[in-house]
Write a protein that holds these residues in place. Structure first.
Motif, short mmCIF file in Angstrom:
data_model
loop_
_atom_site.label_atom_id
_atom_site.label_comp_id
_atom_site.label_asym_id
_atom_site.label_seq_id
_atom_site.Cartn_x
_atom_site.Cartn_y
_atom_site.Cartn_z
N ARG A 1 20.67 -89.18 -36.87
CA ARG A 1 20.03 -88.00 -36.29
C ARG A 1 18.53 -88.27 -36.08
O ARG A 1 17.96 -89.17 -36.68
N ASN A 2 17.93 -87.44 -35.27
CA ASN A 2 16.51 -87.57 -34.99
C ASN A 2 15.72 -87.57 -36.31
O ASN A 2 15.87 -86.65 -37.11
N PRO A 3 14.88 -88.58 -36.54
CA PRO A 3 14.15 -88.67 -37.81
C PRO A 3 13.26 -87.46 -38.09
O PRO A 3 13.12 -87.05 -39.23
N LEU A 4 12.67 -86.87 -37.03
CA LEU A 4 11.81 -85.72 -37.26
C LEU A 4 12.63 -84.48 -37.63
O LEU A 4 12.19 -83.65 -38.43
N ALA B 1 13.34 -84.95 -41.20
CA ALA B 1 12.11 -84.74 -41.96
C ALA B 1 11.76 -83.27 -42.05
O ALA B 1 11.28 -82.79 -43.09
N ASP B 2 11.99 -82.52 -40.97
CA ASP B 2 11.71 -81.09 -40.99
C ASP B 2 12.65 -80.37 -41.96
O ASP B 2 12.23 -79.46 -42.68
N PHE B 3 13.91 -80.78 -41.99
CA PHE B 3 14.84 -80.15 -42.93
C PHE B 3 14.43 -80.46 -44.37
O PHE B 3 14.50 -79.59 -45.24
N THR C 1 14.22 -86.92 -51.30
CA THR C 1 13.00 -87.04 -50.51
C THR C 1 12.18 -88.29 -50.80
O THR C 1 11.35 -88.68 -49.98
N GLU C 2 12.41 -88.92 -51.94
CA GLU C 2 11.61 -90.08 -52.31
C GLU C 2 11.78 -91.21 -51.30
O GLU C 2 12.88 -91.61 -50.97
N GLY C 3 10.66 -91.67 -50.78
CA GLY C 3 10.69 -92.75 -49.80
C GLY C 3 11.12 -92.30 -48.42
O GLY C 3 11.25 -93.12 -47.51
N GLN C 4 11.36 -91.00 -48.23
CA GLN C 4 11.79 -90.47 -46.94
C GLN C 4 10.65 -89.65 -46.33
O GLN C 4 9.82 -89.09 -47.04
N HIS C 5 10.66 -89.55 -45.01
CA HIS C 5 9.65 -88.75 -44.32
C HIS C 5 9.92 -87.28 -44.54
O HIS C 5 11.04 -86.80 -44.31
N VAL C 6 8.91 -86.56 -45.02
CA VAL C 6 8.96 -85.10 -45.14
C VAL C 6 7.93 -84.56 -44.18
O VAL C 6 6.73 -84.76 -44.36
N ALA C 7 8.38 -83.90 -43.13
CA ALA C 7 7.48 -83.47 -42.05
C ALA C 7 6.77 -82.18 -42.43
O ALA C 7 7.11 -81.50 -43.37
N THR C 8 5.78 -81.86 -41.61
CA THR C 8 5.19 -80.53 -41.64
C THR C 8 5.55 -79.87 -40.32
O THR C 8 5.88 -80.55 -39.35
N ILE C 9 5.45 -78.55 -40.28
CA ILE C 9 5.77 -77.83 -39.05
C ILE C 9 4.88 -78.29 -37.90
O ILE C 9 5.28 -78.33 -36.75
N ARG C 10 3.66 -78.71 -38.21
CA ARG C 10 2.73 -79.15 -37.16
C ARG C 10 3.25 -80.36 -36.40
O ARG C 10 2.98 -80.52 -35.21
N SER D 1 13.09 -80.60 -27.47
CA SER D 1 14.48 -80.14 -27.38
C SER D 1 15.41 -81.02 -28.22
O SER D 1 16.30 -80.52 -28.92
N ALA D 2 15.21 -82.33 -28.16
CA ALA D 2 16.06 -83.26 -28.92
C ALA D 2 15.94 -83.03 -30.42
O ALA D 2 16.93 -83.05 -31.16
N VAL D 3 14.71 -82.80 -30.89
CA VAL D 3 14.51 -82.55 -32.32
C VAL D 3 15.19 -81.25 -32.73
O VAL D 3 15.88 -81.18 -33.75
#
Length: 196
Positions: free
Chosen positions: A114-117, A120-122, A147-156, A167-169
């Motif tokens: 799945r899309n990495p972002l 990360a958002d989830f 979450t360790e070692g994984q990307h954790v996004a911010t809403i920004r 749209s893809a994300v």
């Protein structure tokens, strides 16, 4: 389970969509209308995904991606999709018995295509619920493992996207939420928890 992005006045829901009216002159009422439209389109896209109408879901999301940004630079679709995911996690948290994190463990495969972002958002939604609503030591350990070692996004990060990229994300994020809700239901059924 209550519907994601419900009408409750949770602090996490109040913290999004604050306007800086005056920077571009967009009236607050118009910004609110854009956010409301984005929310409706996210719900319609999810309904289409539940009916396995992926093309229709993509059409709703693309329409949402064309909505105007507000004065704070927030893409209404990005905010609505993030809040939809956050509401789903919070609903699962309210079921108790560690359901929210156990369901996430079933969904967040580090080898996912799945899309990495979107992933990360989830993960970010999980950390927001953990931070704002409290967790047990076991849940914290499980969340750390996810979450360790994984990307954790911010809403920004999602708000910086537009068009097909946004749209893809969003489509992938809604697919993740769909599978998460299924996992929550299955776990609640196994444990005899009323999650509605």
């Amino acid at each position: 389970m209550t519907e994601p992005f419900g009408r409750r006045k949770d602090p996490i829901l109040r913290s999004f969509g604050k306007s800086e009216y005056g920077r571009t002159g967009t009236p607050p009422s118009q910004q609110a209308a854009m956010r409301e439209a984005a929310t409706r389109l996210v719900h319609r896209a999810m309904d289409a995904l539940l009916r396995q109408e992926t093309d229709r879901a993509a059409d709703y999301v693309r329409k949402g991606a064309r909505l105007s940004y507000d004065d704070g630079g927030a893409a209404p679709l990005a905010v609505a999709a993030h809040m939809y995911a956050l509401r789903a996690v919070l609903d699962a948290h309210e079921a108790g018995d560690g359901v929210w994190i156990d369901a996430a463990n079933n969904v967040l495969d580090p080898m996912s295509t799945r899309n990495p972002l979107a992933l990360a958002d989830f993960r970010h939604a999980l950390t927001v619920v953990q931070h704002d609503y409290g967790t047990t030591p076991a849940e914290e350990r499980n969340l750390r493992a996810l979450t360790e070692g994984q990307h954790v996004a911010t809403i920004r990060e999602m708000q910086e996207l537009e068009g097909e990229e946004l749209s893809a994300v969003v489509i992938d994020l809604l697919e993740i939420v769909h599978h998460y809700d299924d996992a929550v239901g299955m776990i609640c059924d196994e444990r005899g928890i009323d999650h509605y």
